[in-house]
Design a protein around this motif. Sequence first.
Motif, mmCIF file in Angstrom:
data_model
loop_
_atom_site.group_PDB
_atom_site.id
_atom_site.type_symbol
_atom_site.label_atom_id
_atom_site.label_comp_id
_atom_site.label_asym_id
_atom_site.label_seq_id
_atom_site.Cartn_x
_atom_site.Cartn_y
_atom_site.Cartn_z
ATOM 1 N N GLY A 1 -3.936 6.982 -0.664
ATOM 2 C CA GLY A 1 -3.057 6.498 -1.307
ATOM 3 C C GLY A 1 -1.786 6.939 -1.134
ATOM 4 N N VAL A 2 -1.460 7.821 -0.457
ATOM 5 C CA VAL A 2 -0.142 8.473 -0.055
ATOM 6 C C VAL A 2 0.116 8.223 1.401
ATOM 7 N N VAL A 3 1.465 7.875 1.634
ATOM 8 C CA VAL A 3 1.837 7.437 2.975
ATOM 9 C C VAL A 3 3.279 8.603 3.081
ATOM 10 N N ALA A 4 3.486 8.716 4.293
ATOM 11 C CA ALA A 4 4.677 9.744 4.765
ATOM 12 C C ALA A 4 5.145 9.252 6.235
ATOM 13 N N SER A 5 6.455 9.346 6.036
ATOM 14 C CA SER A 5 7.019 9.494 7.483
ATOM 15 C C SER A 5 8.413 10.026 7.278
ATOM 16 N N ILE B 1 4.794 -1.065 -3.142
ATOM 17 C CA ILE B 1 3.267 -1.037 -3.280
ATOM 18 C C ILE B 1 2.464 0.098 -3.884
ATOM 19 N N LEU B 2 3.137 1.270 -3.548
ATOM 20 C CA LEU B 2 2.519 2.374 -3.944
ATOM 21 C C LEU B 2 3.106 3.090 -5.064
ATOM 22 N N VAL C 1 -8.609 3.131 2.045
ATOM 23 C CA VAL C 1 -7.408 2.963 2.575
ATOM 24 C C VAL C 1 -7.060 1.511 3.128
ATOM 25 N N PHE C 2 -8.069 0.780 3.397
ATOM 26 C CA PHE C 2 -7.698 -0.316 4.378
ATOM 27 C C PHE C 2 -6.792 -1.539 3.576
ATOM 28 N N PRO C 3 -7.123 -1.862 2.190
ATOM 29 C CA PRO C 3 -6.223 -2.741 1.638
ATOM 30 C C PRO C 3 -5.002 -2.121 1.610
ATOM 31 N N ILE C 4 -4.529 -0.768 1.183
ATOM 32 C CA ILE C 4 -3.317 -0.293 1.335
ATOM 33 C C ILE C 4 -2.680 -0.609 2.729
ATOM 34 N N GLY C 5 -3.480 -0.206 4.062
ATOM 35 C CA GLY C 5 -2.870 -0.115 5.056
ATOM 36 C C GLY C 5 -2.421 -1.814 5.607
#
Length: 442
Positions: A209-213, A358-359, A414-418
């Motif tokens: 549920g967390v993304v980073a870049s 989204i998040l 994580v699939f629906p998030i991605g």
Amino acid sequence: MDLLYLSLYISCAIINMGFASSLQTSQYMMSGSLNSSIIDEIVQLANLPETVLWMKEIRRQIHENPELAFEEFNTSALIRRKLDEMGVEYLWPVAETGVIASVGTGTPPFIALRADMDALPIQELVEWEHKSKLEGKMHACGHDAHVAMLLGAARILHSLKSTLQGTVVLIFQPAEERGEGALRTIKEGAIENVEAIFSMHLAPQFPTGVVASRAGEFLAGCGAFRATIRGKGGHAAIPQDTVDPILAAATSIISLQNIVSRETDPLDSQVLSVSKVSAGSAFNVIPDSALIAGTFRAFKKKGFNALKQRIEEIIVNQAAVSHCTAELDFLAGGHPRIPPTVNDERIYEHARHVSLQILGDENVKVAPQYMGSEDFAFYLDQIPGSLLLIGTRNEKVGYTHPAHSPFYSVDEDVFPIGAAIHAAFAHSYLLNLSKEHQHISC
């Protein structure tokens, strides 16, 4: 009428001047209004139970039958079958096993989404229903999930095809783990006319549920070297009649350590490690040759290229000091040099903006730099793009092991998030590009 045309021309010029000076700001203001309705619809489509189950089934099939670099024939066949079922057009084969699909108008602007497909030569030690069926092969880096999420995005985008303001190119790429797949895919025309590219990679260091870049230098460039130092062998009791390559190898190894510690800005992180030394077979014989090999990494392209140059200079000259010769191979093990992964600031900001919608703010992080490398960097050498890490860490169920571990597991939540981030990025970026093109044509 002439005055009217002149007035329109001047107005257009003023608009374009203002557009050029504040392009980035205006772009994300436009995104913000977007299309929240479209993004909400994309999130809903991604979270449909049948879509989530569909992605899980795809990932599990691929996970049970892992295939190494340029051997992804069954994986490719599965991808093509799913695209056929959706009615999505594609090209195959690309780079032997790759698939290039497209969704949208079939006309410019073009943007690309990329997923890698290959597995690793690792024996899986996770006991679960869909464990690898192939001895010594495992999806231990999440590429099976990358494929599932990109197919999920294809399904969403295809259902919204009539609203796309251009064409989304879907790149299912082989051989990332060998560092060769992206280069081969590019050479075969996958990103011709593409204006931007986006990719994701699972990251067990971040919670699900967390993304980073981050903008700019993100992942290090990676190179390998192997040096064969040749002298003249002989009895170890009579060293004066020999030319000792082991001595030349030892002085080379010591001198190589000075590159990072004495020649590099300490604020510019670099790594040079000699990780293999091989010479001789008897305790009392000086061999004819010695081999040393290792890896070098850097975040900046200039520093990365300088490392390569200095490695060669030091080994060749240290060998000469000991009256030896040296031959260097910078494709050690068949791996090409992978450049640093440098995220384009504009694409990074767009992906970040989509992720925030989204998040939410609390789940979108600025990632640190990593010394790992990714052959996605080859695309970024050609066109603007960005790589996003998507968290899969779930301590409640034990999904905490790093990539390339035989215990590596993926949190399928994580699939629906991605899939949603992929689809929302593509949909909104095409909308912005089409508006940009309208301003320029004006």
